[in-house]
Design an enzyme around this catalytic site. Structure first.
Site, PDB file in Angstrom:
ATOM      1  CG  ASP A 104      -3.320  -0.499   7.508  1.00  0.00           C
ATOM      2  OD1 ASP A 104      -3.450  -1.729   7.385  1.00  0.00           O
ATOM      3  OD2 ASP A 104      -2.215   0.055   7.708  1.00  0.00           O
ATOM      4  CE1 TYR A 131       2.588   0.991  10.999  1.00  0.00           C
ATOM      5  CE2 TYR A 131       0.228   1.069  10.633  1.00  0.00           C
ATOM      6  CZ  TYR A 131       1.487   0.735  10.206  1.00  0.00           C
ATOM      7  OH  TYR A 131       1.640   0.156   8.979  1.00  0.00           O
ATOM      8  CG  HIS A 147       4.170  -4.569  10.448  1.00  0.00           C
ATOM      9  ND1 HIS A 147       3.780  -3.691  11.408  1.00  0.00           N
ATOM     10  CD2 HIS A 147       4.337  -3.834   9.329  1.00  0.00           C
ATOM     11  CE1 HIS A 147       3.703  -2.473  10.894  1.00  0.00           C
ATOM     12  NE2 HIS A 147       4.038  -2.545   9.639  1.00  0.00           N
ATOM     13  CE  LYS A 206      -0.275  -3.168   8.336  1.00  0.00           C
ATOM     14  NZ  LYS A 206      -0.584  -1.847   8.881  1.00  0.00           N
TER      15      LYS A 206
END
Ligand code: A2P
Length: 317
Positions: free
Chosen positions: A49, A54, A114, A83
């Site tokens: 994921d 990120y 997201h 996302k």
């Protein structure tokens, strides 16, 4: 493909492995992420994921690519989620294409909105300004997500951090219903109402921060340090983390624990050949409930579509 530990079926007919490695971390060191992904693949993880925000897509892509080339796994064996950033609602197709370049993949298995938030600019972990918020038109964002799927850039589309009410609003416009809602879920935030709603609408729930994100700036040690988990862990000769993850799996969700430590990555995967007792479930069901990440940064009384936390979560908090 045989998925160690098992999988759940999405409303697209695809299988989602029920344990995935989360990659939202303060540590964005490429070598550490690559080593973690390889360690995870070696112990059996087949689900990863990530998200644009990120900063882990690039390293994940490199690690997966080297695993494909060495023959450790093939593309069809792994399930990759990324996302849509809050700043990318105007053009999900362009956004996923950028993610695919980072990931060195031709498609992802799952692409999620997201947050139900549209922003002009977003720098992780810095406060948002009033002028950063833009009105969200979920119908047009979802049309862009559907286009990503129709173009074969993703095998499934879904949402993250959506309440029942927000999914209900989305379903009114959706040609393709969301396959997944990925939300905070752990023994101190059971998400019972959302899980019931999603089960009724054939939407799979994935749990982010299934350990409560101990030792992180955004999480809490309260879940991990609850003495109940020490008690249950001792009884089963397991660790506290394993008890929490097993609990998540026994609720029928997939869990996405984060760790870049090879020992803990392996530990978190040892949750398949044993179960909790009904007494364990009974005790966990009585724990006080408190959402850790409430999303305060997305609330303001002037420019955000959400003037209060109640509005952001539609009272489901
Ligand atoms: P580390 O990366 O040092 O292993 P969550 O998945 O709920 O967001 O939690 C992530 C946090 O939990 C990270 O700080 C991670 O630290 C820690 N963590 C992951 N697995 C374990 C484990 N088995 N035991 C203790 N802490 C863990």
């Amino acid at each position: 493909m045989a998925i160690v530990g098992g999988s759940a079926e999405l409303n697209t007919g695809a299988q989602i492995p029920i344990i995935g490695l989360g990659t939202a971390s303060m540590n964005t060191n490429e070598e550490d992420i690559k080593a973690a992904v390889i360690a995870a693949l070696q112990v059996g993880y087949r689900h990863f994921d990530t998200a644009r925000v990120y900063g882990s897509e690039h390293a994940l892509g490199k690690a997966l690519n080297s695993a494909f080339q060495s023959g450790l796994v093939s593309r069809e064996d792994v399930f990759v989620t990324t996302k849509l950033r809050n700043t990318e609602h105007d053009d999900p197709v362009a956004a996923i294409k950028d993610s695919l370049i980072n990931l060195q993949l031709e498609y992802v298995d799952l692409f999620l909105i997201h947050w139900p938030i549209k922003l002009r600019t977003e720098i992780p972990l810095t406060p948002l300004k009033e002028e950063d918020f833009l009105p969200l038109d979920i119908k047009s964002t979802w049309q862009g997500m559907e286009q990503c799927m129709e173009m074969g850039l993703t095998k499934a589309i879904g949402v993250s951090n959506f309440s029942c009410k927000k999914i209900e609003d989305l379903l009114k416009h959706a040609k393709i219903p969301p396959a997944v809602d990925q939300v905070e879920m752990h023994p101190h935030w059971h998400q019972k109402k959302l899980r019931d709603y999603c089960s009724k609408h054939n939407i799979h729930v994935s749990a982010w921060s299934p350990l409560g994100a101990p030792n992180t700036p955004w999480g809490s040690n309260a879940v991990m340090d609850n003495p109940l988990f020490q008690e249950i862990a001792q009884k089963h000769e397991k660790t506290r983390a394993q008890v929490m993850l097993r609990w998540g799996l026994e609720q029928g969700v997939s869990v996405l624990p984060k760790s870049y430590n090879a020992g803990r990555i392996a530990e978190n995967f040892q949750v398949f050949d044993w179960s909790l007792t009904s007494d364990d479930h009974d005790k966990i069901s009585k724990l006080e409930q408190k959402k850790i990440q409430q999303g305060e940064l997305f609330v303001n009384s002037t420019t955000s579509p959400y003037k209060t936390l109640e509005e952001l979560w539609d009272g489901e908090i």
